[in-house]
Structures are given as structure tokens and as C-alpha cells.
Design a protein around this motif. Structure first.
Motif, mmCIF file in Angstrom:
data_model
loop_
_atom_site.group_PDB
_atom_site.id
_atom_site.type_symbol
_atom_site.label_atom_id
_atom_site.label_comp_id
_atom_site.label_asym_id
_atom_site.label_seq_id
_atom_site.Cartn_x
_atom_site.Cartn_y
_atom_site.Cartn_z
ATOM 1 N N ASP A 316 0.518 -1.642 -0.174
ATOM 2 C CA ASP A 316 -0.060 0.270 0.695
ATOM 3 C C ASP A 316 1.059 1.108 -0.053
ATOM 4 O O ASP A 316 0.883 2.413 -0.789
ATOM 5 N N ALA A 317 1.934 1.385 0.872
ATOM 6 C CA ALA A 317 2.742 2.617 1.043
ATOM 7 C C ALA A 317 3.607 3.110 -0.476
ATOM 8 O O ALA A 317 3.506 3.566 -0.762
ATOM 9 N N LEU A 318 4.339 1.988 -1.265
ATOM 10 C CA LEU A 318 4.715 1.853 -2.023
ATOM 11 C C LEU A 318 3.776 2.568 -3.279
ATOM 12 O O LEU A 318 4.329 3.084 -3.936
ATOM 13 N N GLU A 319 2.631 2.068 -3.745
ATOM 14 C CA GLU A 319 2.364 2.659 -4.323
ATOM 15 C C GLU A 319 1.419 4.015 -4.434
ATOM 16 O O GLU A 319 0.754 4.224 -4.759
ATOM 17 N N GLU A 323 2.396 7.262 -6.103
ATOM 18 C CA GLU A 323 1.172 8.343 -6.717
ATOM 19 C C GLU A 323 1.576 9.779 -6.482
ATOM 20 O O GLU A 323 1.643 10.733 -7.391
ATOM 21 N N LEU A 324 2.047 9.884 -5.175
ATOM 22 C CA LEU A 324 2.255 10.973 -4.492
ATOM 23 C C LEU A 324 3.203 12.036 -5.619
ATOM 24 O O LEU A 324 3.663 12.747 -5.040
ATOM 25 N N CYS A 325 4.791 11.132 -5.299
ATOM 26 C CA CYS A 325 5.394 11.663 -6.391
ATOM 27 C C CYS A 325 5.627 12.062 -7.040
ATOM 28 O O CYS A 325 5.929 13.186 -8.305
ATOM 29 N N ARG A 326 4.746 11.329 -7.925
ATOM 30 C CA ARG A 326 4.064 11.688 -9.401
ATOM 31 C C ARG A 326 3.776 12.974 -9.432
ATOM 32 O O ARG A 326 3.575 14.192 -10.902
ATOM 33 N N ARG A 327 2.774 12.885 -8.546
ATOM 34 C CA ARG A 327 1.677 14.595 -8.581
ATOM 35 C C ARG A 327 2.849 15.472 -7.986
ATOM 36 O O ARG A 327 2.294 16.611 -8.609
#
Length: 430
Positions: A316-319, A323-327
Motif C-alpha cells: 500500500d505504501a509503495l503504491e 502516486e504522490l511523487c508523480r503528482r
């Protein structure tokens, strides 16, 4: 009369120092004690009279693994006192910081502390000889958590960039994208970790205590909510009410402060298993699939399944972090900047609340008009878990004795249970 005493004079492969004392008379378990032998930490006294800017840096020293959570917990309390509204971008960075500590903690606990219990070795050094590839992947996941914390928080432990109202520094868009690539590349191994830990046989027991976790509508929250819930009792409350809802108390055989639900008197459990029981439906897609495949669905009362729950949280944390990093790499990914917002210090009281890797953290702070601390209470995950752990040890011992298990089996199983809780006994004392 036949009397048997089982003493575990130092529980290995956990954080801190503790002993277990079990007495069995004529086949009946009479005594089960968890003896935490750590000295008082006195962090609440250390922050008295200090200005608000110093508190997060002092409190982060409570734990080298959960340091990010202690920092964010203090920042949330201080900002609520000052009436500060942080931006969505700041909240996203704090999420990354907390999740970085999840990767650090869960990878270390599962492979360095817990795995030897199930593969017939006494330490991770033997595992390095029998399955070096597995260990290297695990350490790589831990290193990725270190890198995430360093990039967001300025260093791998005791972050320095997270301050009241925002962050003092951010990495470049390209660095965010590189982090996202690394996080996504690690998901496959994390899914394999869920399968591995679900394959390990564990005793079939059900904790008699309650569970507590942060909750938020439509989310799997770790720092964005101020609402907690006792799952069995169905009691939901704002973090500011923690003193009215949680009763801390001392016992003569341990230096740790214990905790129970004030309304029911029941001990309770915090941590990955409590979080998944509270917010299973809001796990990321691959984490939910892995959880369903592993058979972990609410309500799951077996404390040994905390190992599996931590493995699911790795996925869960990896996904989520990818996503947060890409945003964050996009100019319009989040509203607002992460630069600290302007504010004025003022008197007041508030409770900060986050979900550290090992479970819920509450920091109750009262500041005077100059922004100096006049009262502080810091409740850590293990302080909340000790009473429930002791109750579960008794339950396990009674089950094993009734089944005719010998002393060695009772001892080994109790040690496995303690490690499944992933305790930090150093943090369990005030």
C-alpha cells in the motif's frame, strides 16, 4: 503440587529491553507478566518551557524509527493551537515522510526480527547464508525508505525540513519521478512478502482486547485525520478527547505505562492490523488484492496476523508514495506551495495524532502566549499495546498448556507473539 516457572530474561530481536515471567501450577496458568525494564525517558519533562519550534526536534528522539511521525504529530498539535491551515502540498509531503518510516520499519521488522521465527534460524545472519537474495531485497526496501525520508525530510531519521506551517526545502521534479520509479519497481517484492508471511503457520488465537486506529471517510489515513475509533466498542472520538477516552495506568511489575479504553476498561491494540481492520476497503488496488489472497479481511482478531498486515502495508505504501511523487513532480499536482505559511504564536491546547508504523501516536500540548510548553503528554504505540500484549500472552499460554505443550514450545510461541506486536519497549515508558 507441580509448579513450573518460565523466564525469558531478555526478549531478542525487538527494540528495547523486556522480560517475560510465566508461572504454571498443576496445569493452570497463574501468572503472565511482561516486565519492561527500561528507565524513564522523561521527554515530556524535556520539552517543558521550550518554545514551539524546538518541540518536534526533541520529540523525534523518542524513537529512531517513528521519528517522522513524532515530528508530524507535534506539528499538527502546534498548528491547531495557532489556527494554521496547511496547504495540500504540505500535507502530501508529510504523508510521504510518514510512509517513508513505514518502509523503514516494516522491512526491518519483518525480515530482520520476525522472519527468523519461522525459518528455523536464531538471527538474520543465518538467513543471510540460507537465502541471501531474500535478505538483500528486504534491505533494499529498507534503504528505499531511508532515501524517501532523506529526500523529503532532509535526513533518514529525525527530519529537519518539516516545520510549523510547511517545509523548508523540496527536491526537484526529476528527483520525484526517480523516486516514483523506484517505489513502483519494489511493489512486486512487497506482494511476494505478503505471500511469504501468509505461508508461515501461526497459532489460531483471537485477542480479547479492542483495537484503535485513525479513521477518515473514503481514506486509509496515516496523518490526515484527527478522528480515532475503538473498533470493537464502536467509540469514535476527536484526538483532543484522548485523555477522556484513554486511561493510562502503572503496574508494579513493569516500568511501562499501560493503557485501556476508559469506558469499557478493556486493553487495546494499535498498529498495522488495527489500521487494516479499520480501513481495509480503502487499501490501494494491489494491496487489497494481496490482502484478500492472504485471507486477511476484517474482522481479523489474531495478533500474529500483524506481520501479514505490515506486509500488506508495504504494498500500500509503495503504491501511494509513487502516486504522490508523480503528482508532486507536476506544477499543478497539488494546490498551494510547501513553503511555511505565516502565523502568530498564541496560547492554547491541542492534541496531535498520527499513525506511526507501530500504531497511533498522541501528543497533547499546551502552550502559553509566548509559544512555550506548559504541559505535555506523549502517548506512544507500545505504551498503548503493552496491556493487550500481556493479555494475549496469557491467552496463548493457556491455550498451549491446555494442549499439552512443553515449556520450550510455550517459550518460543510467546516470543513469536511479542515480536509479532513489533514493540518498541524503550518507547513504552514516559
Amino acid at each position: 503440587m507441580t509448579k513450573t516457572a518460565i523466564h525469558i530474561d531478555h526478549i531478542a530481536r525487538i527494540e528495547g529491553h523486556g522480560n517475560v515471567h510465566v508461572v504454571i501450577e498443576d496445569g493452570v496458568v497463574q501468572t503472565v507478566e511482561m516486565n519492561v525494564v527500561e528507565p524513564a525517558r522523561l521527554f515530556e519533562s524535556m520539552v517543558l518551557g521550550r518554545r514551539f519550534e524546538e518541540i518536534p526536534y526533541i520529540a523525534s528522539r523518542i524513537c529512531g524509527i517513528c521519528s517522522a511521525s513524532h515530528v508530524v504529530t507535534d506539528l499538527k498539535a502546534i498548528e491547531r493551537i495557532f489556527g494554521i491551515r496547511t496547504t495540500d502540498r504540505t500535507k502530501a509531503l508529510r504523508e510521504l515522510l510518514v510512509y517513508g518510516s513505514y518502509l523503514q520499519n516494516h522491512a526491518s521488522h519483518l525480515f530482520v526480527f520476525a522472519t527468523p521465527d519461522f525459518v528455523g534460524t536464531k538471527s538474520v545472519f543465518l538467513l543471510a547464508e540460507t537465502n541471501p537474495e531474500l535478505l538483500q531485497k528486504a534491505l533494499g526496501l529498507k534503504a528505499l525508505g531511508n532515501e524517501l525520508c532523506t529526500k523529503v525530510g532532509g535526513r533518514s531519521i529525525h527530519p529537519i525540513t518539516a516545520v510549523v506551517g510547511g517545509f523548508t526545502h523540496e527536491i526537484s521534479a526529476e528527483e520525484y519521478r526517480e523516486l516514483a520509479d523506484k517505489l513502483e519497481a519494489s511493489v512486486e517484492f512487497a506482494v511476494e512478502t505478503v505471500d511469504l508471511f501468509r505461508s508461515f503457520p501461526v497459532p489460531d488465537i483471537a485477542t480479547e482486547g479492542d483495537m484503535l486506529a485513525m479513521v477518515e471517510e473514503g481514506c486509509y489515513p496515516v496523518q490526515g485525520s484527527d478522528t480515532a475509533r475503538f473498533l470493537k466498542a464502536g467509540i469514535e472520538f476527536c484526538a483532543d478527547e484522548v485523555q477522556e477516552r484513554v486511561e493510562e495506568y502503572a503496574v508494579p511489575h513493569s516500568a511501562a505505562l499501560c493503557a485501556r479504553v476508559r469506558e469499557t476498561g478493556a486493553p487495546y491494540f494499535v498498529g498495522a492490523l488495527a489500521r487494516i481492520n479499520a480501513s481495509w476497503s480503502h487499501l490501494s488496488r494491489n494491496a487489497k488484492v494481496a490482502a484478500a489472497k492472504a485471507g486477511l479481511r476484517p474482522p481479523e482478531p489474531n495478533p500474529f496476523m500483524n506481520n501479514v498486515a505490515q506486509a500488506i502495508e508495504l504494498v500500500d505504501a509503495l503504491e501511494r508514495c509513487a502516486e504522490l511523487c508523480r503528482r508532486l513532480a507536476e506544477p499543478d499536482g497539488f494546490d498551494g506551495e510547501s513553503k511555511p505559511v505565516s502565523f502568530e504564536a498564541r496560547a492554547g491546547r491541542a492534541v496531535g495524532f498520527t499513525e506511526a508504523p507501530r500504531g497511533a501516536v498522541f501528543h497533547d500540548l499546551e502552550l502559553d502566549e509566548r509559544g512555550r510548553v506548559v504541559h505535555a503528554s506523549m502517548i506512544t504505540p507500545t505504551a498503548q499495546n503493552v496491556a493487550n500484549l500481556e493479555a494475549d500472552m496469557r491467552l496463548l499460554a493457556e491455550r498451549l498448556v491446555a494442549d499439552g505443550s512443553g515449556q520450550d514450545e510455550v517459550r518460543r510461541s510467546i516470543e513469536k507473539l511479542v515480536r509479532a506486536y513489533d514493540p518498541c519497549l524503550s518507547c513504552s515508558v514516559h
